[in-house]
Design a protein around this motif. Structure first.
Motif, PDB file in Angstrom:
ATOM      1  N   GLU A 194       0.837  -1.200   0.000  1.00  0.00           N
ATOM      2  CA  GLU A 194       0.000   0.000   0.000  1.00  0.00           C
ATOM      3  C   GLU A 194       0.870   1.248   0.000  1.00  0.00           C
ATOM      4  O   GLU A 194       1.953   1.265   0.603  1.00  0.00           O
ATOM      5  N   PHE A 195       0.388   2.285  -0.666  1.00  0.00           N
ATOM      6  CA  PHE A 195       1.063   3.578  -0.572  1.00  0.00           C
ATOM      7  C   PHE A 195       1.104   4.017   0.887  1.00  0.00           C
ATOM      8  O   PHE A 195       0.096   3.941   1.594  1.00  0.00           O
ATOM      9  N   LYS A 196       2.262   4.466   1.331  1.00  0.00           N
ATOM     10  CA  LYS A 196       2.364   5.054   2.666  1.00  0.00           C
ATOM     11  C   LYS A 196       2.337   6.567   2.498  1.00  0.00           C
ATOM     12  O   LYS A 196       3.331   7.194   2.167  1.00  0.00           O
ATOM     13  N   TYR A 197       1.158   7.126   2.728  1.00  0.00           N
ATOM     14  CA  TYR A 197       0.949   8.548   2.472  1.00  0.00           C
ATOM     15  C   TYR A 197       1.633   9.407   3.532  1.00  0.00           C
ATOM     16  O   TYR A 197       1.756   9.024   4.695  1.00  0.00           O
ATOM     17  N   GLY A 237       6.638   6.009   0.860  1.00  0.00           N
ATOM     18  CA  GLY A 237       7.081   4.677   0.480  1.00  0.00           C
ATOM     19  C   GLY A 237       5.911   3.718   0.481  1.00  0.00           C
ATOM     20  O   GLY A 237       4.798   4.079   0.080  1.00  0.00           O
ATOM     21  N   LEU A 238       6.145   2.496   0.954  1.00  0.00           N
ATOM     22  CA  LEU A 238       5.114   1.462   0.967  1.00  0.00           C
ATOM     23  C   LEU A 238       4.924   0.886   2.364  1.00  0.00           C
ATOM     24  O   LEU A 238       5.865   0.842   3.161  1.00  0.00           O
ATOM     25  N   LEU A 274       8.486   0.187   4.159  1.00  0.00           N
ATOM     26  CA  LEU A 274       9.566   0.378   3.200  1.00  0.00           C
ATOM     27  C   LEU A 274       9.538   1.844   2.793  1.00  0.00           C
ATOM     28  O   LEU A 274       8.815   2.241   1.878  1.00  0.00           O
ATOM     29  N   LYS A 275      10.303   2.666   3.528  1.00  0.00           N
ATOM     30  CA  LYS A 275      10.278   4.106   3.315  1.00  0.00           C
ATOM     31  C   LYS A 275      11.514   4.568   2.564  1.00  0.00           C
ATOM     32  O   LYS A 275      12.579   3.968   2.660  1.00  0.00           O
ATOM     33  N   LYS A 276      11.357   5.675   1.873  1.00  0.00           N
ATOM     34  CA  LYS A 276      12.452   6.155   1.032  1.00  0.00           C
ATOM     35  C   LYS A 276      13.678   6.518   1.854  1.00  0.00           C
ATOM     36  O   LYS A 276      14.806   6.385   1.383  1.00  0.00           O
TER      37      LYS A 276
END
Length: 819
Positions: free
Chosen positions: A415-418, A583-584, A626-628
């Motif tokens: 999922e998109f992590k907004y 990220g996700l 999973l973040k940038k």
């Protein structure tokens, strides 16, 4: 009439205390000169304190501070009856007053740090009118003298067990006072005490001048120690009654509820009454409580552990052990084998903690525990609409390969992590209309008044879905373009007012992105798998965009199933970064069994279940982040110089945390503070840093409570200042505009400096000198790269990176910093 003879004779005999805790800015302000009619005598010969330092002695002084009293509307509830004999305390001696035959004697308590099996509550002295506050300060003193978790748990367990045995009505206020709180986190109850009020109260009670108060603080460094020293030789013709726990808690609640004109004076008088009635350690911890700087190590986990054990030792509870019909009562537990007792404790702790994370309200839990003990606690205190549960937390990952290894190639959803604000939405309908509605933050704070547009949105959703009567939803509130719905940055969202927002005044439109459902139509969904919860969420709530431009929108998070293959998920990950997301989130769909170590050898002996259920307050391996800024190769690192720090909290109390980092301005030769860093450090590194940067005096000092070196700190006010001498490599999520930092001011924005968002320590750069640290120009260049198509167009978004005071920082990442 109250008479005060002021010196520091008693200071020598008090236990040695740590100094200089908490926010330096707050503590410094605490002792600023304030108006007040204070009479004092000049300083005389210095005397030695319990710290071995010289501080001034004061001449005897008689002062009347009881000329004014609290309003009569508070008298009956607030002032306890004079139930103790009246005596005069002179130089630590008790003297009878004619007509009174019994002396007032301080209570002498038995140790609390013993093994609970060897402890008996019956040995503690008590008051007829309730639980003595002195007993709680006895516990505070024991807690503050140790860092051993075993001793902390034993002390808390024995303390709570004694209160349960002797005065159970004091259990709830004791839990709050031990936790340095007044109410659940979602209840907006705060003392609201400024430093000037507390400072004036201490002066009024002790009779010393503001200048003398400041001198005491400079010597002792802790408000509690200062208050004890200031009223050391206090004499009263008619002594105040001994404080009770309930009385202290009620007084604090009265302070918190004092509003309107005259509230400051009302609060000051209430504080004076507390300080006048306090003796010795009571004064110390009363003052620290008023300053919200108690610092005794009683964190939430320890409190819940101790409460569970105290209840297990005090009440019979059926079925705590497999094959056992009942749990032995407190007399029988003393004969239990240690392994069986430990099993009982573990089961009790599991019950209490499991209930608390779903229903974090000590009041409701204590009522149920005192009624029937642990038996049926889950049913008596369930997940409830209007009371936030602690959210599930994700574990950080550094690559998709690591994700696939961790989940053993089992099906998951990406999922998109907004980049927004996490929101827990509670709603109940009645007769087809919304009857109860709440929005809670990541840290369980009530932010309903911040988002009236979300309330209108939820009302519309329920009108379109009449079959829904109640729900609790996990979601993310994200700033969006009001016309197109395109995602905007977190900085945009932070520009919204924080409370009491009116719909007509909203200028930043939002979208509610839903990703989980924990409760639906009166049924808890926590034990269902994510696949089941996700299906219920998508089938019960459809995306909705209102016709009115600017009103809040609703949709589901953008997602992708892992069955499409790792290459497609990798593309999805890159698209999330391009879409201004963080990220996700990777979420396991079904319950599985995995090898937690990833070791394929002997895996049949090591495999453990990995549930896909909703796990409140757990950083579960079924949810992976999973973040940038976690992924190697994303973003530039900075070489920064540590120039200051704050005293740590909780587990980090003995270390420096956070640490203030700075860039090097070559044009001015100054270091410019840019951000606080509190992530990426190991315990050993914390300890080594604390050893190296140890406060002192002299020409070789490298750590000082005063700024001695050429640095521009902007809006940062650390507790201590470091001599610039090291370079650390730091990586963060991105560069943001900040009202606190002045680094690169004028290079990126004419009005604001730049700061590093969510900084994380990587390593010490021993190969670089401090003059080779990153410059403001380099910082600005990274910021401009981030602007993309907006390069050259300056937008002064408000992002406060001062984590100690900013309510706008992403709460999920702030939790990561504190972890």
């Amino acid at each position: 009439m109250v008479k005060r003879k002021l010196s520091f004779d008693d200071a020598k005999s008090s236990p040695k205390k740590r100094t200089k805790h908490g926010s330096q800015a707050r503590l410094d302000a605490f002792f600023t000169t304030s108006p007040g009619k204070i009479r004092a005598t000049p300083l005389e010969t210095p005397v030695e304190t319990n710290h071995g330092e010289k501080i001034p002695s004061l001449s005897p002084l008689v002062i009347d501070v009881d000329a004014e009293d609290v309003e009569t509307q508070f008298e009956e509830r607030l002032v306890p009856p004079l139930a103790v004999p009246q005596t005069v305390r002179v130089q630590k001696k008790e003297v009878n007053i004619p007509g009174h035959s019994v002396k007032f004697q301080p209570l002498q308590f038995a140790p609390l740090d013993v093994d609970p099996i060897n402890y008996s509550p019956d040995g503690q002295p008590w008051l007829e009118k309730g639980a003595p506050y002195a007993f709680l300060t006895h516990a505070f003193s024991t807690l503050s003298s140790t860092r051993s978790r075993i001793i902390i748990i034993n002390t808390l367990t024995n303390c709570l067990r004694t209160i349960i045995s002797k005065h159970p009505e004091s259990l709830l206020p004791s839990l709050y006072l031990l936790s340095n709180t007044l109410a659940p986190p979602y209840a907006p109850i705060e003392l609201g005490l400024g430093p000037a009020i507390i400072s004036r109260a201490i002066q009024n009670v002790s009779g010393i001048t503001p200048a003398t108060l400041k001198k005491l603080y400079n010597t002792l460094g802790d408000p509690g120690d200062v208050a004890v020293a200031a009223k050391t030789n206090l004499r009263t013709l008619v002594p105040h009654p001994q404080l009770t726990i309930s009385y202290v808690y009620d007084s604090l609640m009265m302070i918190a509820h004092s509003k309107g004109q005259g509230a400051a004076r009302q609060k000051e008088k209430l504080i004076e009454k507390l300080l006048l009635s306090a003796n010795g350690e009571e004064t110390r911890y009363m003052t620290r409580t008023l300053c919200q700087n108690l610092r005794v190590g009683a964190v939430r986990t320890s409190m819940l552990t101790a409460l569970a054990r105290a209840i297990a030792l005090s009440y019979e509870s059926p079925g705590l052990l497999e094959g056992e019909d009942t749990l032995h009562n407190k007399a029988g537990l003393s004969d239990c084998p240690r392994n069986e007792l430990n099993e009982i404790f573990l089961k009790a702790e599991s019950i209490v903690k499991g209930v608390f994370v779903k229903h974090p309200n000590y009041g409701n839990i204590v009522t149920a525990l005192l009624d029937t003990g642990l038996y049926g606690l889950e049913e008596k205190v369930p997940l409830t609409i209007g009371i936030p549960l602690h959210p599930t937390l994700g574990s950080p990952m550094r690559s998709l390969d690591e994700v696939y290894d961790r989940l053993a190639n089992q099906p998951f959803v990406a999922e998109f992590k907004y980049d927004g604000q996490r929101a827990q939405v509670h709603a109940i309908t009645k007769d087809g209309r919304l009857s109860e509605f709440k929005i809670f933050s990541r840290h369980l704070e009530d932010m309903t008044s911040k988002y009236p547009d979300i309330q209108l949105l939820v009302n519309s959703l329920l009108e379109r879905s009449p079959s829904i009567s109640s729900f609790v939803m996990d979601a993310e509130i994200v700033a969006v373009n009001p016309r197109t719905g395109a995602i905007k940055t977190f900085q945009e969202l932070s520009n919204r007012a924080k409370k009491d927002v009116q719909v007509r005044d909203i200028q930043v439109s939002v979208c509610l992105y839903a990703f989980d459902l924990m409760y639906l139509n009166g049924e808890s969904l926590l034990q269902k798998t994510f696949r089941e919860r996700r299906s219920l969420l998508q089938n019960s709530f459809s995306p909705y965009t209102p016709e009115e431009i600017g009103f809040a929108r609703f949709t589901h998070v953008e997602s992708m199933n892992s069955e499409v293959g790792q290459a497609s998920v990798e593309v999805f990950w890159r698209r999330s970064i391009e879409s201004q997301c963080e990220g996700l989130m990777i979420k396991l769909l079904d319950n599985i069994v995995v090898d937690p170590e990833g070791d394929k050898s002997n895996s049949h002996m090591r495999k453990k279940p990995l549930p896909a259920t909703y796990e409140p307050d757990k950083r579960t391996a079924a949810w992976l982040k999973l973040k940038k800024d976690y992924v190697s190769g994303v973003g530039d690192s900075l070489d920064l110089v540590p120039v200051g720090a704050w005293y740590g909290n909780g587990r980090k109390v003995k270390w420096w945390s956070p640490i203030l980092m700075a860039v090097y301005d070559q044009s001015s030769g100054q270091f410019v503070a840019v951000c606080k860093c509190m992530s990426g450090f190991t315990d050993s590194f914390y300890q080594d840093t604390r050893d190296r940067y140890n406060p002192g005096d002299g020409p070789d000092v490298i750590c000082s409570p005063r700024p001695l070196w050429e640095c521009d700190f902007g809006g940062f006010t650390p507790d201590v200042y470091f001599r610039p001498q090291e370079v650390w490599e730091i990586r963060g999520a991105d560069i943001t505009l900040s009202p606190v930092s002045v680094a690169a001011k004028g290079l990126g924005s004419l009005t604001r400096g730049l700061s590093l968002r969510f900084p994380r320590f990587l390593r010490v750069r021993e190969d670089k000198t401090i003059e080779q640290a990153s410059t403001p120009e380099f910082l600005a260049s990274i910021w401009k790269k981030q602007q993309g198509s907006k390069e050259g167009h300056v937008e002064d978004e408000l992002v406060d990176v001062d984590f100690a005071s900013s309510p706008g920082v992403s709460e999920d990442d702030l939790s990561e910093l504190v972890a």
